[in-house]
Design an enzyme around this catalytic site. Sequence first.
Site, PDB file in Angstrom:
ATOM      1  N   ASP A   1       0.881  -1.300  -0.508  1.00 52.35           N
ATOM      2  CA  ASP A   1      -0.017   0.010   0.197  1.00 52.35           C
ATOM      3  C   ASP A   1       1.042   0.984   0.255  1.00 52.35           C
ATOM      4  O   ASP A   1       0.716   2.526   0.777  1.00 52.35           O
ATOM      5  CB  ASP A   1      -1.008   0.060   1.641  1.00 52.35           C
TER       6      ASP A   1
ATOM      7  N   LYS B   1       2.049   2.068  -4.777  1.00 56.98           N
ATOM      8  CA  LYS B   1       2.639   1.258  -6.481  1.00 56.98           C
ATOM      9  C   LYS B   1       1.128   1.243  -7.450  1.00 56.98           C
ATOM     10  O   LYS B   1       2.250   1.735  -8.626  1.00 56.98           O
ATOM     11  CB  LYS B   1       2.310  -0.205  -6.213  1.00 56.98           C
TER      12      LYS B   1
ATOM     13  N   GLY C   1      -4.699  -4.720  -4.000  1.00 56.39           N
ATOM     14  CA  GLY C   1      -6.187  -2.919  -4.002  1.00 56.39           C
ATOM     15  C   GLY C   1      -4.477  -2.208  -4.585  1.00 56.39           C
ATOM     16  O   GLY C   1      -4.109  -1.461  -3.699  1.00 56.39           O
ATOM     17  N   HIS C   2      -4.724  -1.295  -5.184  1.00 52.30           N
ATOM     18  CA  HIS C   2      -4.410  -0.361  -5.832  1.00 52.30           C
ATOM     19  C   HIS C   2      -5.456   1.055  -5.855  1.00 52.30           C
ATOM     20  O   HIS C   2      -6.520   0.333  -7.133  1.00 52.30           O
ATOM     21  CB  HIS C   2      -3.404  -0.863  -7.150  1.00 52.30           C
TER      22      HIS C   2
HETATM   23  P1  GDP Z   1      -0.650   0.120  -3.270  1.00 54.18           P
HETATM   24  O1  GDP Z   1      -1.149  -0.832  -3.390  1.00 54.18           O
HETATM   25  O2  GDP Z   1       0.411   0.556  -3.258  1.00 54.18           O
HETATM   26  O3  GDP Z   1      -0.969   0.709  -5.053  1.00 54.18           O
HETATM   27  O4  GDP Z   1      -0.948   1.291  -3.106  1.00 54.18           O
HETATM   28  P2  GDP Z   1      -3.247   1.401  -2.401  1.00 54.18           P
HETATM   29  O5  GDP Z   1      -3.811   2.046  -3.375  1.00 54.18           O
HETATM   30  O6  GDP Z   1      -2.996   0.377  -1.994  1.00 54.18           O
HETATM   31  O7  GDP Z   1      -2.967   2.931  -1.366  1.00 54.18           O
HETATM   32  C1  GDP Z   1      -1.940   3.766  -1.251  1.00 54.18           C
HETATM   33  C2  GDP Z   1      -3.043   5.266  -1.438  1.00 54.18           C
HETATM   34  O8  GDP Z   1      -2.525   6.035  -1.074  1.00 54.18           O
HETATM   35  C3  GDP Z   1      -4.051   5.002  -1.891  1.00 54.18           C
HETATM   36  O9  GDP Z   1      -5.524   5.002  -1.764  1.00 54.18           O
HETATM   37  C4  GDP Z   1      -3.576   6.158  -3.299  1.00 54.18           C
HETATM   38  O10 GDP Z   1      -4.707   7.282  -3.682  1.00 54.18           O
HETATM   39  C5  GDP Z   1      -2.869   6.724  -1.943  1.00 54.18           C
HETATM   40  N1  GDP Z   1      -2.143   8.018  -2.470  1.00 54.18           N
HETATM   41  C6  GDP Z   1      -1.129   7.660  -3.247  1.00 54.18           C
HETATM   42  N2  GDP Z   1       0.117   8.214  -3.028  1.00 54.18           N
HETATM   43  C7  GDP Z   1      -0.519   9.405  -2.366  1.00 54.18           C
HETATM   44  C8  GDP Z   1       0.270  10.661  -2.176  1.00 54.18           C
HETATM   45  O11 GDP Z   1       1.289  11.328  -2.762  1.00 54.18           O
HETATM   46  N3  GDP Z   1      -0.456  11.590  -0.883  1.00 54.18           N
HETATM   47  C9  GDP Z   1      -1.442  11.259  -0.645  1.00 54.18           C
HETATM   48  N4  GDP Z   1      -1.907  11.839  -0.070  1.00 54.18           N
HETATM   49  N5  GDP Z   1      -1.752   9.725  -0.473  1.00 54.18           N
HETATM   50  C10 GDP Z   1      -1.281   9.147  -1.861  1.00 54.18           C
HETATM   51  P1  IMO Z   2      -0.596  -4.374  -2.621  1.00 56.00           P
HETATM   52  O1  IMO Z   2      -0.150  -4.514  -4.096  1.00 56.00           O
HETATM   53  C1  IMO Z   2      -1.096  -4.801   2.112  1.00 56.00           C
HETATM   54  C2  IMO Z   2      -0.663  -8.845   3.226  1.00 56.00           C
HETATM   55  C3  IMO Z   2      -2.111  -9.371   4.062  1.00 56.00           C
HETATM   56  C4  IMO Z   2      -1.706 -10.364   5.361  1.00 56.00           C
HETATM   57  C5  IMO Z   2      -0.675 -11.037   4.380  1.00 56.00           C
HETATM   58  C6  IMO Z   2      -0.850 -12.484   3.763  1.00 56.00           C
HETATM   59  O2  IMO Z   2      -2.421  -3.517  -2.079  1.00 56.00           O
HETATM   60  O3  IMO Z   2       0.342  -3.541  -1.731  1.00 56.00           O
HETATM   61  P2  IMO Z   2      -2.761 -12.949   2.249  1.00 56.00           P
HETATM   62  O4  IMO Z   2      -4.726 -12.860   1.799  1.00 56.00           O
HETATM   63  O5  IMO Z   2      -1.461 -12.633   1.018  1.00 56.00           O
HETATM   64  O6  IMO Z   2      -2.218 -14.362   2.264  1.00 56.00           O
HETATM   65  O7  IMO Z   2      -2.132 -12.504   3.061  1.00 56.00           O
HETATM   66  O8  IMO Z   2      -0.545  -9.996   3.571  1.00 56.00           O
HETATM   67  N1  IMO Z   2      -0.768  -8.711   2.531  1.00 56.00           N
HETATM   68  C7  IMO Z   2      -1.262  -7.227   2.438  1.00 56.00           C
HETATM   69  N2  IMO Z   2      -1.298  -6.443   2.834  1.00 56.00           N
HETATM   70  N3  IMO Z   2      -1.801  -4.214   0.139  1.00 56.00           N
HETATM   71  C8  IMO Z   2      -1.426  -6.004   0.162  1.00 56.00           C
HETATM   72  O9  IMO Z   2      -1.368  -5.724  -1.020  1.00 56.00           O
HETATM   73  C9  IMO Z   2      -1.678  -7.149   0.773  1.00 56.00           C
HETATM   74  N4  IMO Z   2      -1.674  -8.013   0.332  1.00 56.00           N
HETATM   75  C10 IMO Z   2      -1.746  -8.857   0.989  1.00 56.00           C
HETATM   76  O10 IMO Z   2      -2.851  -8.311   5.128  1.00 56.00           O
HETATM   77  O11 IMO Z   2      -1.061  -9.499   6.548  1.00 56.00           O
HETATM   78 MG    MG Z   3      -3.063  -1.436  -1.104  1.00 52.02          MG
END
Ligand code: GDP
Ligand code: IMO
Ligand code: MG
Length: 428
Positions: free
Chosen positions: A13, A16, A40-41
């Site tokens: 999270d 990416k 989850g992106h």
């Molecule tokens: P990922 O799994 O690595 O793709 O990241 P997630 O989408 O799960 O979580 C990142 C969150 O941060 C998302 O809700 C993005 O919209 C938000 N985000 C990404 N870059 C920035 C930033 O520079 N500032 C803020 N405030 N939010 C950001």
């Molecule tokens: P993104 O791509 C954050 C964590 C789960 C748990 C562990 C194992 O959005 O960064 P799983 O269901 O994969 O067997 O769970 O990994 N986990 C994540 N945490 N971001 C993710 O993906 C994750 N995908 C799995 O919370 O601790």
């Molecule tokens: Mg994520």
Amino acid sequence: MPAIVLVGAQWGDEGKGKATDLMGSDVHYVVKFNGGNNAGHTIVIDGEKYALHLLPSGILTPTCTPVIGNGVVIDLEVLFREIDDLEARGVSTEKLVVSANAHVITPYNRTLDKVGERFLGSRKIGTTGRGIGPTYADKMSRNGIRVQDLFDPHILEQKVEAALAFKNQVLTKIYNRRAISVQEVMDELLPYAERLAPMVTDTTLLLEQALNEGRNVLLEAGQATLLDVDHGTYPYVTSSSATAGGACTGSGIPPTRVSRVIAVLKAYTTRVGEGPFPTELFDDDGEFLRKTGAEYGTTTGRPRRCGWMDVVIGRYATRINGVTDFVVTKLDVLTGLEKVPICVAYDVDGVRHDEMPVNQSDFHHAKPIYEEMDGWWEDITGVRTFEDLPANAQAYILRVEELIGARVSAIGVGPGRDAIIARHPLLD
Ligand code: GDP
Ligand code: IMO
Ligand code: MG
């Protein structure tokens, strides 16, 4: 053109999805190489939010071909739901290609993930409950179901039968659950075959040809370095290879074709699920980061555990992935703090550790040693050049850069697509 790898530096999270989206039309192929719908992106474009789980982030760029690589595990229901949702919002998914060798998440693997976690009780991993672990376990045990099996119902039936012969013993005798019939599984999987067929191809060949034609190929990780099954905080990890090495096995692109490794690093640290987390905050500062950064899971909605920046982890990510460039995200979330601490080393029972402790028990006991930077108050969400950042925000980035051992090429200052400060080009 060579291939570029993009990974998460911490526990996921980091942003990416946004970092991939940032490269936009300069990238011709975006390949998801590991994980499944545990990812989850969230990507925000013109104020509209897109939450992607299985589809590579490149799907939002019309000129880009999104690829689901062989290293991915696919829940077909989720895949088609995501495709339908995007199409309904006017996003074309017609370029999507899927590896014939990717594994399929079956209903029994979803069930085993959930009941397995319940069975573990206080020793649970805190998985997303999507069947990820059991599906990768089947892959390694050589009784998994692959995408290509869907096109030969006879083979599929044999494989499901073989898998269930054992799984049903476990389900009924250990977990006290009902047995799952072969027919049930066939009935769930087979109807997708027709829709899936035109998307399925030999993605390794496709990607080799693309690279030979001078196309930019981005290999996008789900999860992150510390969730990697080999290099993460085992057993509190996911079940795939989320680091740069996994990009090669999960896509079939050899290491000799990779020229850059970009790691996405959040300006502080978060974690979902169980497991050690040295800089975790349990006070108002933690709540401040969670609220200001909207730190709630994109996949499960769980509140994310929050803590300060940990450069021991940053340095580790540089080492394990061979990072050439960092994208630091969410710098805007740190605005308004008197002091911004950076964890530079750990104290483990009186001994200073500048690198990740080799033993997991030591990491569990690690106490952060902080260096405190001065904070800034100015709103930075509209800033687009490094020089326009407040001096203390610049100093924070420069200090982090010095400590993690690779340059910071871009800085996120807001969730939107354009809320980014570019310092060095991410593509050659
Ligand atoms: P990922 O799994 O690595 O793709 O990241 P997630 O989408 O799960 O979580 C990142 C969150 O941060 C998302 O809700 C993005 O919209 C938000 N985000 C990404 N870059 C920035 C930033 O520079 N500032 C803020 N405030 N939010 C950001
Ligand atoms: P993104 O791509 C954050 C964590 C789960 C748990 C562990 C194992 O959005 O960064 P799983 O269901 O994969 O067997 O769970 O990994 N986990 C994540 N945490 N971001 C993710 O993906 C994750 N995908 C799995 O919370 O601790
Ligand atoms: Mg994520």
